[in-house]
Design an enzyme around this catalytic site. Sequence first.
Site, PDB file in Angstrom:
ATOM      1  N   ASP A  16      47.292  54.559  36.692  1.00 40.80           N
ATOM      2  CA  ASP A  16      48.436  53.715  36.346  1.00 40.80           C
ATOM      3  C   ASP A  16      48.205  53.131  34.957  1.00 40.80           C
ATOM      4  OD1 ASP A  16      50.738  51.860  36.828  1.00 40.80           O
ATOM      5  OD2 ASP A  16      49.125  50.378  36.805  1.00 40.80           O
ATOM      6  N   ASP A  18      50.096  50.238  33.041  1.00 36.16           N
ATOM      7  CA  ASP A  18      50.142  48.795  32.788  1.00 36.16           C
ATOM      8  C   ASP A  18      49.400  48.027  33.878  1.00 36.16           C
ATOM      9  OD1 ASP A  18      51.829  49.008  30.453  1.00 36.16           O
ATOM     10  OD2 ASP A  18      53.418  49.584  31.832  1.00 36.16           O
TER      11      ASP A  18
END
Length: 208
Positions: A16, A18
């Site tokens: 992922d 952010d």
Amino acid sequence: MLTRSTTGQNAAVFIDKDGTLLEDEPYNVDPQRMRFARGAREALSEFACCPFKLIIISNQSGVAHGRFEIGALDAVEARLHDMFASCGATLDGVYWCPHHPDGSVAGYAQACDCRKPGAGMLLRAAREHDINLHSSWLVGDILDDVEAGNVAGCRTILLENGHETVWRRTRVRMPTAYAPDLHRAALMILQYQEHCGGGDSDLSRRPA
């Protein structure tokens, strides 16, 4: 050193963006403001010597909400490639979901199968990169990431960095393991692969 025989054919680590790889700055598409999260630089250095494909999987609902145009993500992707290279690692793929069912921009304001917790981005990446999902991992900072990885058939690691606040737990949202940051997650993945060679997980599950 790990080889393809111990990681599985074309195994990947899905990351992922952010809050996991980068410091969480909502709706940021300015490459100059992109900063590694704690432990991310060290994690990429660890992965640089291993045969995992490294792939970013990221919801980018700012497109659907009119915060930025989808073309702005091109500069973000270019900067990610540079950041990986600075650690000696190769970024093999980047997948964005620009949709949101409550968005305001035509063409993106819709439900989809790619937005996490859906597994659409991982399934597309697996097709395009010939990835064995059952030999792969996903690392994220919220349970939507975990659910996407679990549905796709990956092992999953949830970062305990305070970003998950809802804790809507179901069986499909339980991670394989927990880690304080991406560096520790990388070490856990590499240690597991070295000792288990892709067999049944001996990483403990526990409630956060």
